[in-house]
Design a protein around this motif. Sequence first.
Motif, PDB file in Angstrom:
ATOM      1  N   UNK A  57       1.094  -1.088   0.030  1.00 46.04           N
ATOM      2  CA  UNK A  57       0.087  -0.134  -0.109  1.00 46.04           C
ATOM      3  C   UNK A  57       0.786   1.280  -0.141  1.00 46.04           C
ATOM      4  N   UNK A  58       0.252   2.402   0.023  1.00 47.04           N
ATOM      5  CA  UNK A  58       1.031   3.733   0.035  1.00 47.04           C
ATOM      6  C   UNK A  58       1.174   4.090   1.471  1.00 47.04           C
ATOM      7  N   UNK A  59       2.137   5.106   1.565  1.00 48.30           N
ATOM      8  CA  UNK A  59       2.347   5.515   2.978  1.00 48.30           C
ATOM      9  C   UNK A  59       1.336   6.353   3.464  1.00 48.30           C
ATOM     10  N   UNK A  60       0.857   6.195   4.751  1.00 49.85           N
ATOM     11  CA  UNK A  60      -0.344   7.217   5.300  1.00 49.85           C
ATOM     12  C   UNK A  60       0.035   8.189   6.092  1.00 49.85           C
ATOM     13  N   UNK A  61       1.412   8.537   6.389  1.00 54.73           N
ATOM     14  CA  UNK A  61       1.698   9.442   7.174  1.00 54.73           C
ATOM     15  C   UNK A  61       3.146  10.037   6.856  1.00 54.73           C
ATOM     16  N   UNK A  62       3.077  11.537   7.374  1.00 58.12           N
ATOM     17  CA  UNK A  62       4.691  11.987   6.995  1.00 58.12           C
ATOM     18  C   UNK A  62       5.773  11.115   7.539  1.00 58.12           C
TER      19      UNK A  62
ATOM     20  N   UNK B 148      13.820  -3.623   0.392  1.00 58.70           N
ATOM     21  CA  UNK B 148      12.529  -4.098   0.797  1.00 58.70           C
ATOM     22  C   UNK B 148      12.019  -3.280   2.001  1.00 58.70           C
ATOM     23  N   UNK B 149      12.058  -1.887   2.030  1.00 57.94           N
ATOM     24  CA  UNK B 149      11.189  -1.077   2.728  1.00 57.94           C
ATOM     25  C   UNK B 149       9.822  -1.199   1.856  1.00 57.94           C
ATOM     26  N   UNK B 150       8.978  -1.211   2.852  1.00 58.62           N
ATOM     27  CA  UNK B 150       7.369  -1.795   2.206  1.00 58.62           C
ATOM     28  C   UNK B 150       6.990  -0.637   1.336  1.00 58.62           C
ATOM     29  N   UNK B 151       7.634   0.545   1.456  1.00 53.11           N
ATOM     30  CA  UNK B 151       6.975   1.501   0.439  1.00 53.11           C
ATOM     31  C   UNK B 151       7.990   2.072  -0.431  1.00 53.11           C
ATOM     32  N   UNK B 152       9.044   1.169  -0.453  1.00 49.88           N
ATOM     33  CA  UNK B 152      10.360   1.548  -1.705  1.00 49.88           C
ATOM     34  C   UNK B 152      11.279   0.635  -1.468  1.00 49.88           C
TER      35      UNK B 152
ATOM     36  N   UNK C 277      12.942   3.110  -6.402  1.00 50.88           N
ATOM     37  CA  UNK C 277      11.795   2.121  -6.968  1.00 50.88           C
ATOM     38  C   UNK C 277      10.576   2.524  -5.726  1.00 50.88           C
ATOM     39  N   UNK C 278      10.015   3.536  -5.654  1.00 45.70           N
ATOM     40  CA  UNK C 278       8.988   3.844  -4.614  1.00 45.70           C
ATOM     41  C   UNK C 278       7.842   3.194  -5.138  1.00 45.70           C
ATOM     42  N   UNK C 279       6.860   2.908  -4.178  1.00 43.72           N
ATOM     43  CA  UNK C 279       5.701   1.974  -4.334  1.00 43.72           C
ATOM     44  C   UNK C 279       4.746   3.159  -4.677  1.00 43.72           C
ATOM     45  N   UNK C 280       4.902   4.139  -4.451  1.00 49.88           N
ATOM     46  CA  UNK C 280       3.805   5.267  -4.852  1.00 49.88           C
ATOM     47  C   UNK C 280       3.912   5.498  -6.544  1.00 49.88           C
ATOM     48  N   UNK C 281       4.905   5.300  -6.949  1.00 48.40           N
ATOM     49  CA  UNK C 281       5.180   5.445  -8.719  1.00 48.40           C
ATOM     50  C   UNK C 281       4.273   4.292  -9.259  1.00 48.40           C
TER      51      UNK C 281
ATOM     52  N   UNK D 268      -6.159   7.968  -4.093  1.00 45.36           N
ATOM     53  CA  UNK D 268      -4.545   8.339  -3.836  1.00 45.36           C
ATOM     54  C   UNK D 268      -4.491   9.757  -3.579  1.00 45.36           C
ATOM     55  N   UNK D 269      -5.430  10.722  -4.044  1.00 48.83           N
ATOM     56  CA  UNK D 269      -5.502  12.147  -3.572  1.00 48.83           C
ATOM     57  C   UNK D 269      -6.003  12.137  -2.115  1.00 48.83           C
ATOM     58  N   UNK D 270      -6.906  11.460  -1.782  1.00 51.80           N
ATOM     59  CA  UNK D 270      -7.533  11.535  -0.327  1.00 51.80           C
ATOM     60  C   UNK D 270      -6.403  10.968   0.541  1.00 51.80           C
ATOM     61  N   UNK D 271      -5.680   9.927   0.223  1.00 53.27           N
ATOM     62  CA  UNK D 271      -4.442   9.353   1.105  1.00 53.27           C
ATOM     63  C   UNK D 271      -3.578  10.577   1.383  1.00 53.27           C
ATOM     64  N   UNK D 272      -3.065  11.296   0.336  1.00 49.65           N
ATOM     65  CA  UNK D 272      -2.074  12.296   0.411  1.00 49.65           C
ATOM     66  C   UNK D 272      -2.577  13.883   1.124  1.00 49.65           C
ATOM     67  N   UNK D 273      -3.748  14.003   0.882  1.00 48.73           N
ATOM     68  CA  UNK D 273      -4.186  15.301   1.410  1.00 48.73           C
ATOM     69  C   UNK D 273      -5.710  15.388   2.051  1.00 48.73           C
ATOM     70  N   UNK D 274      -6.289  14.219   2.253  1.00 52.68           N
ATOM     71  CA  UNK D 274      -7.549  14.191   3.048  1.00 52.68           C
ATOM     72  C   UNK D 274      -8.557  14.995   2.183  1.00 52.68           C
ATOM     73  N   UNK D 275      -8.597  15.299   0.905  1.00 47.03           N
ATOM     74  CA  UNK D 275      -9.623  16.014   0.022  1.00 47.03           C
ATOM     75  C   UNK D 275     -10.371  14.831  -0.609  1.00 47.03           C
TER      76      UNK D 275
END
Length: 477
Positions: free
Chosen positions: A262-267, A284-288, A357-361, A386-393
């Motif tokens: 999944x995507x990161x969820x926090x700063x 093998x970082x779970x986000x990268x 190689x970031x998972x977000x990409x 994706x947008x809501x994950x990053x900005x709560x919008x």
Amino acid sequence: MKIIYILVAAVLTLFASCDKYLELQPKDTLVVNGMPEVKMMMSSYLSSMTVKENFQISYNGRKISWPYNRDLMAGFLFYSDDADMMTVLSNSYSKKYEPEYFENKDWKGFSTANRAWYQLYSHIGYLTSVITEAERFKGEAEYATVIGEALVLRAYFALKLQQYFAPLDQENLGIPLNLDLNEFRGIPRRNQKDVYRIIIGDLHKALTLGGYKSNWNVFHNPNIIHHILAQVHMYKSATIAKEESDWQEVEKYSNEITLRYPLEATVAEINATMKPATIGYFKENPFNFLTIAWSIPPRNNTSSLWGVGSTRMMPSPELLSLYAPSDIRKEAFFDAKNNFNKYVFKILSVEDYQVLFRVADVHLMQIEAEWMNGKKAEAKQRLVAFIKNRSSVDAAINDQDFLEILRKERRKELVAEIDMRWIDMKRNRMSIKRDAAGDKGIGRETYMLEANDYRYTMPIPEASELNYNKIEQNPGW
């Protein structure tokens, strides 16, 4: 591209101490007696990319290190529209890269192209020698482990060269790609389909070989191979070599990753993805899937391209305006003064590093692939998430605005990462307008890069390769 000589003087294995060395004779007299020696060639190469100059291997008289150091990164930053080109040289650290700034402010420079050409071809030449030797010992233990690593790296660097030096729309102007160590002169440009066939073939072979060992391999990792394959097909879909199946392939390989990561969820999670503590390979970082950190300062200086403290480089005002106030990337990527804070500079420990190689990409590639494959409802749903994950919008997205919104999310997410923005600008045939300093740094000038501008394809180094190998120069140069 020229005749091949190898000198290896590096640590015996990737994780060994630095008190043992192996010196190989030049390639034309070298005798490799088995897979252990080939593995030594590969592990010495991997070590060379992160350690100080005294421990680096040489190939054709050039030291081999990770090619995307600050010299090359400065060039790609100034090619992109990520930085504020009117203030960038006020940073005493980035001022060290003033020559790249004045060459690339109007996208007409040669030094970035020269660096990319020579460094990436040096790597490809060395890796081809490893592959050639490994094929002699196909039945031996660890064949798959060693050759898989070389195949993935060679494919990745060949993709980069193809992205930089091949025009989007001219089939006969692919890159020269030599896979035969006995041929070193008069290497012609391949057609673009042939180049992609080789790149994809190397990646598929590495994927099917198996042999991946998490405590040894770096690039030969199924997640990284899937990631690169998605990148290859996404870029290829914008070129003369495109095939109807390209976006289906992007979706297939993206799914291999997004279903499990999944995507990161926090700063805090984004920061943990971005900032290593020491030199080496972080896997093998779970986000990268890979960060490379090294202790090799370019030009023998220790000045960070991005600056430190109050002297950090500023992003372009247009880029900064794209982030919603609630976007967690604002805190993760920029400081309180809105200066770049994506990378942390640690003198005498980590000179520099890159997140590759970031998972977000991959999540963003999957969204684009679903849209291109006609799965518009699914793509919209994923982009909204994706947008809501990053900005709560809670974003409302219509068909007409979808690709523009997606491209802005890629820009915000991948800002200042290697060459990502430059490649997106090229494959999406974007028109770019920006202000930068005038000649000799006097005044302000507006510069334009048109959608199909010849400057989106880098010039092949004229003094050497055009004369030596009689290669056709790219149009416009």
